[in-house]
Design a protein around this motif. Structure first.
Motif, PDB file in Angstrom:
ATOM      1  N   THR A  95      72.947  93.986   5.877  1.00 21.24           N
ATOM      2  CA  THR A  95      72.098  92.877   5.413  1.00 21.24           C
ATOM      3  C   THR A  95      72.940  91.687   4.991  1.00 21.24           C
ATOM      4  OG1 THR A  95      70.424  94.454   4.644  1.00 21.24           O
ATOM      5  CG2 THR A  95      70.312  92.222   3.763  1.00 21.24           C
ATOM      6  N   SER A  96      74.014  91.931   4.269  1.00 25.07           N
ATOM      7  CA  SER A  96      74.899  90.842   3.829  1.00 25.07           C
ATOM      8  C   SER A  96      75.504  90.116   5.025  1.00 25.07           C
ATOM      9  CB  SER A  96      76.008  91.398   2.932  1.00 25.07           C
ATOM     10  OG  SER A  96      75.477  92.009   1.783  1.00 25.07           O
ATOM     11  N   PHE A  97      75.890  90.871   6.042  1.00 32.87           N
ATOM     12  CA  PHE A  97      76.475  90.256   7.236  1.00 32.87           C
ATOM     13  C   PHE A  97      75.447  89.394   7.969  1.00 32.87           C
ATOM     14  CE2 PHE A  97      77.248  90.386  11.830  1.00 32.87           C
ATOM     15  CZ  PHE A  97      78.505  89.773  11.885  1.00 32.87           C
ATOM     16  N   VAL A  98      74.228  89.896   8.120  1.00 32.64           N
ATOM     17  CA  VAL A  98      73.178  89.136   8.816  1.00 32.64           C
ATOM     18  C   VAL A  98      72.835  87.864   8.050  1.00 32.64           C
ATOM     19  CG1 VAL A  98      70.777  89.189   9.583  1.00 32.64           C
ATOM     20  CG2 VAL A  98      72.239  91.178   9.953  1.00 32.64           C
ATOM     21  N   VAL A  99      72.704  87.962   6.741  1.00 34.35           N
ATOM     22  CA  VAL A  99      72.426  86.780   5.920  1.00 34.35           C
ATOM     23  C   VAL A  99      73.562  85.776   6.042  1.00 34.35           C
ATOM     24  CG1 VAL A  99      72.182  85.946   3.538  1.00 34.35           C
ATOM     25  CG2 VAL A  99      70.914  87.960   4.292  1.00 34.35           C
ATOM     26  N   ALA A 100      74.802  86.255   6.057  1.00 38.53           N
ATOM     27  CA  ALA A 100      75.950  85.358   6.214  1.00 38.53           C
ATOM     28  C   ALA A 100      75.891  84.634   7.554  1.00 38.53           C
ATOM     29  CB  ALA A 100      77.251  86.149   6.091  1.00 38.53           C
ATOM     30  N   LEU A 101      75.572  85.361   8.609  1.00 39.00           N
ATOM     31  CA  LEU A 101      75.512  84.778   9.954  1.00 39.00           C
ATOM     32  C   LEU A 101      74.399  83.742  10.054  1.00 39.00           C
ATOM     33  CD1 LEU A 101      76.929  85.137  12.710  1.00 39.00           C
ATOM     34  CD2 LEU A 101      75.117  86.735  13.318  1.00 39.00           C
ATOM     35  N   ILE A 102      73.207  84.081   9.575  1.00 36.23           N
ATOM     36  CA  ILE A 102      72.063  83.168   9.656  1.00 36.23           C
ATOM     37  C   ILE A 102      72.274  81.930   8.789  1.00 36.23           C
ATOM     38  CG2 ILE A 102      69.598  82.915   9.163  1.00 36.23           C
ATOM     39  CD1 ILE A 102      70.150  84.621  11.613  1.00 36.23           C
ATOM     40  N   SER A 103      72.711  82.136   7.567  1.00 34.98           N
ATOM     41  CA  SER A 103      72.853  81.002   6.647  1.00 34.98           C
ATOM     42  C   SER A 103      73.959  80.045   7.097  1.00 34.98           C
ATOM     43  CB  SER A 103      73.131  81.498   5.229  1.00 34.98           C
ATOM     44  OG  SER A 103      74.310  82.280   5.187  1.00 34.98           O
ATOM     45  N   SER A 104      75.083  80.586   7.598  1.00 35.03           N
ATOM     46  CA  SER A 104      76.173  79.708   8.063  1.00 35.03           C
ATOM     47  C   SER A 104      75.790  78.961   9.332  1.00 35.03           C
ATOM     48  CB  SER A 104      77.443  80.527   8.301  1.00 35.03           C
ATOM     49  OG  SER A 104      77.233  81.508   9.313  1.00 35.03           O
ATOM     50  N   THR A 105      74.823  79.493  10.072  1.00 29.37           N
ATOM     51  CA  THR A 105      74.374  78.849  11.317  1.00 29.37           C
ATOM     52  C   THR A 105      73.326  77.774  11.056  1.00 29.37           C
ATOM     53  OG1 THR A 105      74.765  80.897  12.555  1.00 29.37           O
ATOM     54  CG2 THR A 105      73.339  79.246  13.596  1.00 29.37           C
ATOM     55  N   PHE A 106      72.388  78.024  10.131  1.00 29.87           N
ATOM     56  CA  PHE A 106      71.237  77.147   9.984  1.00 29.87           C
ATOM     57  C   PHE A 106      71.248  76.282   8.718  1.00 29.87           C
ATOM     58  CE2 PHE A 106      69.718  80.539  12.782  1.00 29.87           C
ATOM     59  CZ  PHE A 106      69.160  79.795  13.814  1.00 29.87           C
ATOM     60  N   ILE A 107      72.096  76.606   7.749  1.00 34.32           N
ATOM     61  CA  ILE A 107      72.119  75.820   6.510  1.00 34.32           C
ATOM     62  C   ILE A 107      73.360  74.931   6.515  1.00 34.32           C
ATOM     63  CG2 ILE A 107      72.143  75.865   3.997  1.00 34.32           C
ATOM     64  CD1 ILE A 107      70.827  78.583   4.093  1.00 34.32           C
ATOM     65  N   PRO A 108      73.202  73.618   6.511  1.00 31.88           N
ATOM     66  CA  PRO A 108      74.349  72.710   6.536  1.00 31.88           C
ATOM     67  C   PRO A 108      75.297  72.933   5.359  1.00 31.88           C
ATOM     68  CG  PRO A 108      72.295  71.518   6.942  1.00 31.88           C
ATOM     69  CD  PRO A 108      71.921  72.900   6.522  1.00 31.88           C
ATOM     70  N   GLY A 109      76.596  72.981   5.648  1.00 29.17           N
ATOM     71  CA  GLY A 109      77.596  73.131   4.597  1.00 29.17           C
ATOM     72  C   GLY A 109      77.902  74.558   4.214  1.00 29.17           C
ATOM     73  N   PHE A 110      77.190  75.533   4.806  1.00 30.68           N
ATOM     74  CA  PHE A 110      77.423  76.939   4.493  1.00 30.68           C
ATOM     75  C   PHE A 110      78.497  77.507   5.411  1.00 30.68           C
ATOM     76  CE2 PHE A 110      74.309  77.477   1.358  1.00 30.68           C
ATOM     77  CZ  PHE A 110      74.270  78.798   0.934  1.00 30.68           C
ATOM     78  N   THR A 111      79.479  78.149   4.810  1.00 30.33           N
ATOM     79  CA  THR A 111      80.498  78.877   5.565  1.00 30.33           C
ATOM     80  C   THR A 111      80.138  80.358   5.586  1.00 30.33           C
ATOM     81  OG1 THR A 111      81.822  79.258   3.587  1.00 30.33           O
ATOM     82  CG2 THR A 111      82.257  77.218   4.840  1.00 30.33           C
ATOM     83  N   MET A 112      80.883  81.136   6.371  1.00 34.01           N
ATOM     84  CA  MET A 112      80.647  82.581   6.380  1.00 34.01           C
ATOM     85  C   MET A 112      80.907  83.183   5.003  1.00 34.01           C
ATOM     86  SD  MET A 112      79.425  84.038   9.101  1.00 34.01           S
ATOM     87  CE  MET A 112      79.956  85.752   9.026  1.00 34.01           C
ATOM     88  N   ALA A 113      81.906  82.663   4.283  1.00 35.61           N
ATOM     89  CA  ALA A 113      82.206  83.183   2.946  1.00 35.61           C
ATOM     90  C   ALA A 113      81.036  82.936   1.997  1.00 35.61           C
ATOM     91  CB  ALA A 113      83.477  82.544   2.403  1.00 35.61           C
TER      92      ALA A 113
END
Length: 529
Positions: A95-113
């Protein structure tokens, strides 16, 4: 200080009223409390309340975890260990990995970290909410056991991910093999720390001349010592509390008197009730403060990001639980599992019990305002807003619809266990027969010359009573015999609990009844002496 104290007293009174309303409406009280907090935050007379994250982590989390561990069935935890382990660790990591992938892709300024940081915050479901709902609905015992076991362990996994993600955001680098090794060390040493401290407390209770008040105060300090010690060494404080709580709960008969168990149970029940109520009320009260701190991010955009992450979490948990069911069918060909064909109904219900709560709240609030180099922590306010929104969406959407989902699925008990009333009838019959054998065996002569014990024996024959100390005792011999019978009944309950067909909660209920009967017996003996 005085004003703050008055506000919290007022909140506790409001919490009590709202919980009574929730019981009347047969709605899970966390949902009503969060909505009540939101409503109160709009009242001008109520001051803005900003929650200190240390207050949640240090003051609230240890006792709530300890109480949950104390009342968790070790038998059920072991039976469903593989499912619980996959839910608590593997699904949290995925779940953490999927949230990281989605948020870094669709939310401006979000990195994988930053995405992993958000994922670690929102990945663990809150079992308090699910348990509050399941009280009003009949579901198979296995589902409740899995949820309880998962809730004890998933907090640890998510907070460990959160900790490593914080380091990655601050340093700008992430070394996988180092993180993996640290992950294992944090888990293993957290468990070891909890067990060592539990052994220490076990010896304190046994060897020191304690009384009921001292025993209760010692149990109140136990979770804090476990949590703070583990965290001081940078191990998992959550796992320390959980492992230590399970250890002491399983051995409570060996170091706590019947009076300490009785009164301690009341104290812990009331404490957990108040702390849980305050946490969910504070979630609702805090949201307007978080909205004000969004800064340059528009409210409309923040709501959109929050709904996206909420959808990812809901869908991800459903897919994960159904996937775990499919994997169980496959792996059952090679190893023995608790259920080789779990089907889709149980996983679907478990998938819909993904309400977020106290741990997500505490983790989000504990994000520092600045990095070590002094620059503001990136996206902190947006992460806070998304977390609060996820808690609200999952509590209201899933919390209110879970009873309907369970009714629609209409899952029968796959374990074909006897209904609790029938189990209770059987348990009373077994205890009655064993008690008769005890009285008529080596103590037959004593019973034959004692009219009160003869009356007790007749009641056992007619199955009218489990144990019933008479209104008066007739001397030390009579008194000691009844104490021996109570102790024998406790031993028989433990033997029954070792079987797989007796509900652990029912055993616990009768253990408490025996403690209550011993308390009444001792009081009567002291009055007659």
């Amino acid at each position: 200080m005085e004003g703050t104290f008055k506000v919290y007293i007022l909140l506790i009174v409001i919490i009590l009223l709202l919980i009574m309303l929730a019981q009347r409406l047969r709605v899970a009280y966390p949902v009503i409390l969060v909505l009540g907090g939101l409503f109160l935050s709009l009242v001008p007379a109520i001051p803005e309340i900003s929650i200190d994250p240390e207050l949640i982590f240090v003051l609230f989390l240890p006792p709530l975890l300890y109480e949950a561990a104390w009342y968790t069935s070790w038998k059920d935890l072991w039976k469903w260990r593989r499912v619980i382990g996959s839910f608590a660790f593997l699904i949290v990591i995925i779940t953490s990995f999927v949230v990281a992938l989605i948020s870094s892709t669709f939310i401006p300024g979000f990195t994988m970290a930053l995405g992993f940081l958000l994922g670690g915050i929102v990945s663990p479901p809150d079992a308090v909410s699910a348990s509050a709902i399941l009280k009003y609905i009949k579901v198979p015992r296995r589902l409740t056991s899995i949820l309880e076991g998962e809730s004890l362990l998933n907090d640890a996994a998510s907070l460990i991910i959160f900790r490593f993600a914080l380091i990655a955001v601050d340093t700008g680098r992430f070394v996988f093999h180092q993180a993996a090794l640290s992950f294992v060390v944090v888990i293993v040493m957290g468990v070891a720390t909890g067990l060592l401290i539990a052994i220490g407390y076990y010896q304190l209770h046994k060897r020191l001349p304690t009384n009921v008040n001292i025993d209760i105060v010692l149990t109140l300090t136990t979770p804090y010592v476990m949590y703070l010690t583990a965290e001081w060494f940078h191990f998992s404080g959550v796992l320390a509390v959980v492992s230590g709580g399970l250890f002491l709960s399983y051995r409570s008969r060996r170091f706590l008197s019947h009076s300490s168990r009785l009164r301690g149970s009341t104290v812990w029940s009331s404490l957990g009730f108040v702390l849980n109520g305050l946490v969910f009320m504070l979630i609702g009260l805090e949201l307007p403060v978080v909205v004000k701190e969004l800064g340059t991010v528009s409210l409309k955009a923040a709501i959109g990001y929050s709904l996206l992450i909420s959808l990812v979490l809901i869908a991800g948990r459903l897919l994960s639980t159904l996937g775990a069911s499919a994997f169980t069918v496959f792996i059952s060909r090679y190893i023995t599992t608790a259920d080789a064909h779990p089907g889709w109904k149980g996983p679907m219900i478990l998938g819909w019990t993904g309400m977020r709560g106290v741990v997500s709240l505490a983790a989000a609030l504990s994000i520092p305002y600045h990095l070590n180099n002094g620059t503001p922590f990136p996206q902190r306010n947006l992460i806070l807003f998304i977390t609060f929104s996820v808690i609200l969406v999952t509590l209201i959407l899933q919390g209110l619809t879970l009873p309907l989902v369970i009714k629609w699925i209409n899952m029968e008990d796959p374990d074909h266990s006897l209904p609790l009333p029938e189990q209770e009838i059987r348990l009373r019959k077994i205890l009655g027969q064993k008690s008769l054998a005890f009285l008529d065996g080596e103590h037959g002569d004593t019973v034959n010359h004692d009219s009160i014990l003869q009356l007790l024996r007749e009641k056992y024959k007619s199955e009218e009573t489990l144990t019933s100390p008479p209104e008066h005792t007739e001397g030390p011999v009579h008194y000691r015999l009844q104490l021996q019978l109570l102790e024998q009944q406790r031993n028989w309950l433990e033997e029954l609990n070792n079987g797989t067909d007796t509900d652990d909660g029912l055993i616990r209920k009768y253990q408490e009844l025996l403690d209550l009967e011993e308390e009444k017996l001792r009081l009567r003996y002291e009055q007659d002496a």
